[in-house]
Design a protein around this motif. Sequence first.
Motif, PDB file in Angstrom:
ATOM      1  N   PRO A   1       0.835  -1.206   0.000  1.00 33.71           N
ATOM      2  CA  PRO A   1       0.000   0.000   0.000  1.00 33.71           C
ATOM      3  C   PRO A   1       0.871   1.258   0.000  1.00 33.71           C
ATOM      4  O   PRO A   1       2.036   1.229   0.422  1.00 33.71           O
ATOM      5  N   ALA A   2       0.322   2.320  -0.441  1.00 35.57           N
ATOM      6  CA  ALA A   2       1.051   3.594  -0.481  1.00 35.57           C
ATOM      7  C   ALA A   2       1.537   3.968   0.914  1.00 35.57           C
ATOM      8  O   ALA A   2       0.799   3.852   1.899  1.00 35.57           O
ATOM      9  N   GLY A   3       2.790   4.375   0.986  1.00 35.51           N
ATOM     10  CA  GLY A   3       3.360   4.819   2.258  1.00 35.51           C
ATOM     11  C   GLY A   3       4.056   3.735   3.051  1.00 35.51           C
ATOM     12  O   GLY A   3       4.659   4.031   4.081  1.00 35.51           O
ATOM     13  N   ARG A   4       4.000   2.460   2.579  1.00 33.67           N
ATOM     14  CA  ARG A   4       4.669   1.385   3.299  1.00 33.67           C
ATOM     15  C   ARG A   4       6.050   1.123   2.735  1.00 33.67           C
ATOM     16  O   ARG A   4       6.298   1.254   1.539  1.00 33.67           O
ATOM     17  N   ALA A   5       6.974   0.704   3.612  1.00 35.17           N
ATOM     18  CA  ALA A   5       8.361   0.465   3.192  1.00 35.17           C
ATOM     19  C   ALA A   5       8.567  -0.940   2.636  1.00 35.17           C
ATOM     20  O   ALA A   5       9.575  -1.209   1.995  1.00 35.17           O
ATOM     21  N   ARG A   6       7.630  -1.860   2.895  1.00 39.58           N
ATOM     22  CA  ARG A   6       7.791  -3.235   2.418  1.00 39.58           C
ATOM     23  C   ARG A   6       6.459  -3.803   1.966  1.00 39.58           C
ATOM     24  O   ARG A   6       5.391  -3.254   2.246  1.00 39.58           O
TER      25      ARG A   6
ATOM     26  N   ALA B   1     -10.829 -13.272  -7.010  1.00 33.21           N
ATOM     27  CA  ALA B   1     -11.214 -11.953  -6.514  1.00 33.21           C
ATOM     28  C   ALA B   1     -11.951 -12.055  -5.190  1.00 33.21           C
ATOM     29  O   ALA B   1     -11.726 -11.260  -4.271  1.00 33.21           O
ATOM     30  N   SER B   2     -12.831 -13.054  -5.078  1.00 38.38           N
ATOM     31  CA  SER B   2     -13.592 -13.242  -3.850  1.00 38.38           C
ATOM     32  C   SER B   2     -13.573 -14.715  -3.464  1.00 38.38           C
ATOM     33  O   SER B   2     -13.441 -15.592  -4.322  1.00 38.38           O
ATOM     34  N   TRP B   3     -13.714 -14.981  -2.190  1.00 32.72           N
ATOM     35  CA  TRP B   3     -13.592 -16.358  -1.688  1.00 32.72           C
ATOM     36  C   TRP B   3     -14.936 -17.073  -1.700  1.00 32.72           C
ATOM     37  O   TRP B   3     -15.961 -16.516  -1.321  1.00 32.72           O
ATOM     38  N   ASP B   4     -14.898 -18.334  -2.141  1.00 41.68           N
ATOM     39  CA  ASP B   4     -16.073 -19.184  -2.149  1.00 41.68           C
ATOM     40  C   ASP B   4     -15.663 -20.561  -1.625  1.00 41.68           C
ATOM     41  O   ASP B   4     -14.873 -21.254  -2.275  1.00 41.68           O
ATOM     42  N   ASN B   5     -16.184 -20.955  -0.461  1.00 43.43           N
ATOM     43  CA  ASN B   5     -15.827 -22.246   0.128  1.00 43.43           C
ATOM     44  C   ASN B   5     -16.246 -23.436  -0.725  1.00 43.43           C
ATOM     45  O   ASN B   5     -15.723 -24.543  -0.551  1.00 43.43           O
ATOM     46  N   GLU B   6     -17.174 -23.226  -1.637  1.00 40.80           N
ATOM     47  CA  GLU B   6     -17.663 -24.317  -2.479  1.00 40.80           C
ATOM     48  C   GLU B   6     -16.814 -24.523  -3.729  1.00 40.80           C
ATOM     49  O   GLU B   6     -17.123 -25.375  -4.560  1.00 40.80           O
ATOM     50  N   ILE B   7     -15.766 -23.746  -3.875  1.00 44.28           N
ATOM     51  CA  ILE B   7     -14.853 -23.883  -5.014  1.00 44.28           C
ATOM     52  C   ILE B   7     -13.488 -24.326  -4.514  1.00 44.28           C
ATOM     53  O   ILE B   7     -12.981 -23.793  -3.517  1.00 44.28           O
ATOM     54  N   ASP B   8     -12.886 -25.308  -5.196  1.00 43.21           N
ATOM     55  CA  ASP B   8     -11.539 -25.748  -4.825  1.00 43.21           C
ATOM     56  C   ASP B   8     -10.518 -24.808  -5.450  1.00 43.21           C
ATOM     57  O   ASP B   8     -10.488 -24.635  -6.676  1.00 43.21           O
ATOM     58  N   HIS B   9      -9.674 -24.226  -4.616  1.00 39.79           N
ATOM     59  CA  HIS B   9      -8.694 -23.251  -5.097  1.00 39.79           C
ATOM     60  C   HIS B   9      -7.293 -23.842  -5.199  1.00 39.79           C
ATOM     61  O   HIS B   9      -6.328 -23.103  -5.393  1.00 39.79           O
ATOM     62  N   LEU B  10      -7.168 -25.167  -5.070  1.00 40.80           N
ATOM     63  CA  LEU B  10      -5.862 -25.822  -5.160  1.00 40.80           C
ATOM     64  C   LEU B  10      -5.570 -26.271  -6.584  1.00 40.80           C
ATOM     65  O   LEU B  10      -6.430 -26.832  -7.271  1.00 40.80           O
ATOM     66  N   LYS B  11      -4.333 -26.045  -7.014  1.00 38.36           N
ATOM     67  CA  LYS B  11      -3.866 -26.519  -8.322  1.00 38.36           C
ATOM     68  C   LYS B  11      -2.576 -27.305  -8.116  1.00 38.36           C
ATOM     69  O   LYS B  11      -1.733 -26.925  -7.288  1.00 38.36           O
ATOM     70  N   PHE B  12      -2.411 -28.400  -8.885  1.00 39.99           N
ATOM     71  CA  PHE B  12      -1.251 -29.275  -8.742  1.00 39.99           C
ATOM     72  C   PHE B  12      -0.592 -29.499 -10.099  1.00 39.99           C
ATOM     73  O   PHE B  12      -1.245 -29.498 -11.143  1.00 39.99           O
ATOM     74  N   SER B  13       0.730 -29.731 -10.058  1.00 37.84           N
ATOM     75  CA  SER B  13       1.440 -30.159 -11.270  1.00 37.84           C
ATOM     76  C   SER B  13       2.521 -31.159 -10.882  1.00 37.84           C
ATOM     77  O   SER B  13       3.062 -31.110  -9.777  1.00 37.84           O
ATOM     78  N   PHE B  14       2.793 -32.076 -11.830  1.00 36.42           N
ATOM     79  CA  PHE B  14       3.834 -33.082 -11.608  1.00 36.42           C
ATOM     80  C   PHE B  14       4.640 -33.218 -12.894  1.00 36.42           C
ATOM     81  O   PHE B  14       4.088 -33.515 -13.953  1.00 36.42           O
TER      82      PHE B  14
ATOM     83  N   TYR C   1      -4.143  -4.185   5.780  1.00 36.12           N
ATOM     84  CA  TYR C   1      -3.509  -4.660   4.557  1.00 36.12           C
ATOM     85  C   TYR C   1      -3.908  -3.821   3.349  1.00 36.12           C
ATOM     86  O   TYR C   1      -3.152  -3.672   2.395  1.00 36.12           O
ATOM     87  N   LYS C   2      -5.151  -3.310   3.368  1.00 38.53           N
ATOM     88  CA  LYS C   2      -5.693  -2.531   2.238  1.00 38.53           C
ATOM     89  C   LYS C   2      -5.655  -3.340   0.946  1.00 38.53           C
ATOM     90  O   LYS C   2      -5.160  -2.879  -0.084  1.00 38.53           O
ATOM     91  N   VAL C   3      -6.182  -4.581   1.034  1.00 43.00           N
ATOM     92  CA  VAL C   3      -6.177  -5.439  -0.150  1.00 43.00           C
ATOM     93  C   VAL C   3      -7.131  -4.868  -1.195  1.00 43.00           C
ATOM     94  O   VAL C   3      -8.191  -4.318  -0.865  1.00 43.00           O
ATOM     95  N   PRO C   4      -6.783  -4.977  -2.474  1.00 45.96           N
ATOM     96  CA  PRO C   4      -7.648  -4.460  -3.536  1.00 45.96           C
ATOM     97  C   PRO C   4      -8.917  -5.304  -3.683  1.00 45.96           C
ATOM     98  O   PRO C   4      -8.984  -6.436  -3.213  1.00 45.96           O
ATOM     99  N   SER C   5      -9.908  -4.753  -4.349  1.00 42.79           N
ATOM    100  CA  SER C   5     -11.197  -5.436  -4.485  1.00 42.79           C
ATOM    101  C   SER C   5     -11.155  -6.606  -5.454  1.00 42.79           C
ATOM    102  O   SER C   5     -12.043  -7.456  -5.437  1.00 42.79           O
ATOM    103  N   ASP C   6     -10.117  -6.675  -6.293  1.00 44.36           N
ATOM    104  CA  ASP C   6     -10.065  -7.730  -7.309  1.00 44.36           C
ATOM    105  C   ASP C   6      -9.183  -8.913  -6.915  1.00 44.36           C
ATOM    106  O   ASP C   6      -8.863  -9.765  -7.732  1.00 44.36           O
ATOM    107  N   ASP C   7      -8.775  -9.002  -5.646  1.00 42.34           N
ATOM    108  CA  ASP C   7      -7.905 -10.099  -5.224  1.00 42.34           C
ATOM    109  C   ASP C   7      -8.023 -10.288  -3.709  1.00 42.34           C
ATOM    110  O   ASP C   7      -7.742  -9.353  -2.944  1.00 42.34           O
ATOM    111  N   CYS C   8      -8.433 -11.502  -3.275  1.00 36.26           N
ATOM    112  CA  CYS C   8      -8.511 -11.755  -1.833  1.00 36.26           C
ATOM    113  C   CYS C   8      -7.242 -12.452  -1.341  1.00 36.26           C
ATOM    114  O   CYS C   8      -7.177 -12.925  -0.211  1.00 36.26           O
TER     115      CYS C   8
END
Length: 337
Positions: free
Chosen positions: A129-134, A159-172, A232-239
Motif C-alpha cells: 500500500p502507499a506509504g509502506r516500506a515493504r 477476486a472473492s472467496w467461495d468455500n464451495e470452489i476448490d482453489h488448489l492446483k497441482f502439477s507433476f 492490509y488494504k487489499v484491492p477489491s479484485d484479489d482476496c
Amino acid sequence: MEISKTLLLVISLVAATCFLQTKAAGVYCSNPYTRCYRKYITCPEECPSTTAMNSKNKVCYADCDRPTCKSQCRMRKPNCNRPGSACYDPRFIGGDGIVFYFHGKSNEEFSLVSDSDLQINGRFIGHRPAGRARDFTWIQALGFLFNSHKFSLEAAKTASWDNEIDHLKFSFDGQDLSVPEETLSTWYSPNKDIKIERVSMRNSVIVTIKDKAEIMVNVVPVTKEDDRIHSYKVPSDDCFAHLEVQFRFFNLSPKVDGILGRTYKPDFQNPAKPGVAMPVVGGEDSFKTSSLLSNDCKTCIFSDSQAEFDLVKSEIEYATMDCTRGASSGYGIVCRK
C-alpha cells in the motif's frame, strides 16, 4: 426363543469383535529413518482411526520419530502454532520452536528447505500500500524437487472467496494433475514416492514425500477482518488466497538449509530476537531462487547426484549429534543412542 438367543449371541460376538478391532487399530512405523521403525503403535480409544470423513474430527497420529513411540489424537490440518508451520504474513515456527517472520518480496520465490535430496521452495504474493516500506506477503505456492521429479501445489488467484470452489492446483513434472474433489481421495506419483490426499473435498490436503516429509496444507483468503485488523488494504479484485502449511520432516541432514530448513540443524543459532513482538529474519538474497522449481539460491544444497547424496547420508549415520536441544530432538534429525 432359541432363535432369539442365537441371534443375540451372534450380535454380541460381532459387537465384541468390532470393539476389539477398534481398540487394536494403530500405526505401523514403516519409515526406516525413524526411531520407532517396525513398531506397531496402538491408537487411543477416542480416535481409533488414522482417517476421517469429517475433516473436523480428530484422528490417530503416531510420530514414529519420537522416542516414546506413542500415539495421540490430532486434527489433519495445519497447526499454525506448532513447529514446522508457515502461516499468515509469513510467520514461521522453526524446528527449534522459535517463532520468526520472513517477509520476502511479492511475486518472488524463496528456498524454504534445501537438503541434498529434497528442495522445497515457496512463492510469495502480496502488495505494498502507499506509504509502506515493504510488501505485505503470503505464501501462495510450494515447489518440490525430489527423486528427479518436480511437483508443485498452489492457491489459485480469485477476486472473492467461495468455500464451495476448490482453489488448489497441482502439477507433476510439468503436467497439470487432478485429484478428485472427494474427501480422502488420493493421488500417487508413478513410483509412489509422492502422495496427495484430500482431507476435505476442497482446499485442504496432506502431501507425503516418502521417507522425507509430510506437509499439511490449507488454502485460505485474506478475510475482511484480517484486512481491518492489519490494515492490509487489499484491492477489491484479489482476496490473496494463500497457503497455511505445517511440515514434518524425516532424515534431514546436518547440512540442511533454507528459511525453515536451517532451524533443524543441530548447531543452528536462530537470529530471531527473543522478546520481540514480531521477530523478523532477513536474508532474502541468500534464499532467493529464479523460479518455483529451481535450486539455484546461494544457500541451496539440493543435488540429483547420487554421489553427493551418499556422502551426506554417511555423515548422518556417523556424525555425533547433540540430541538434547531443540531441533535435533526428533523433528528432523535421527539421533541414535
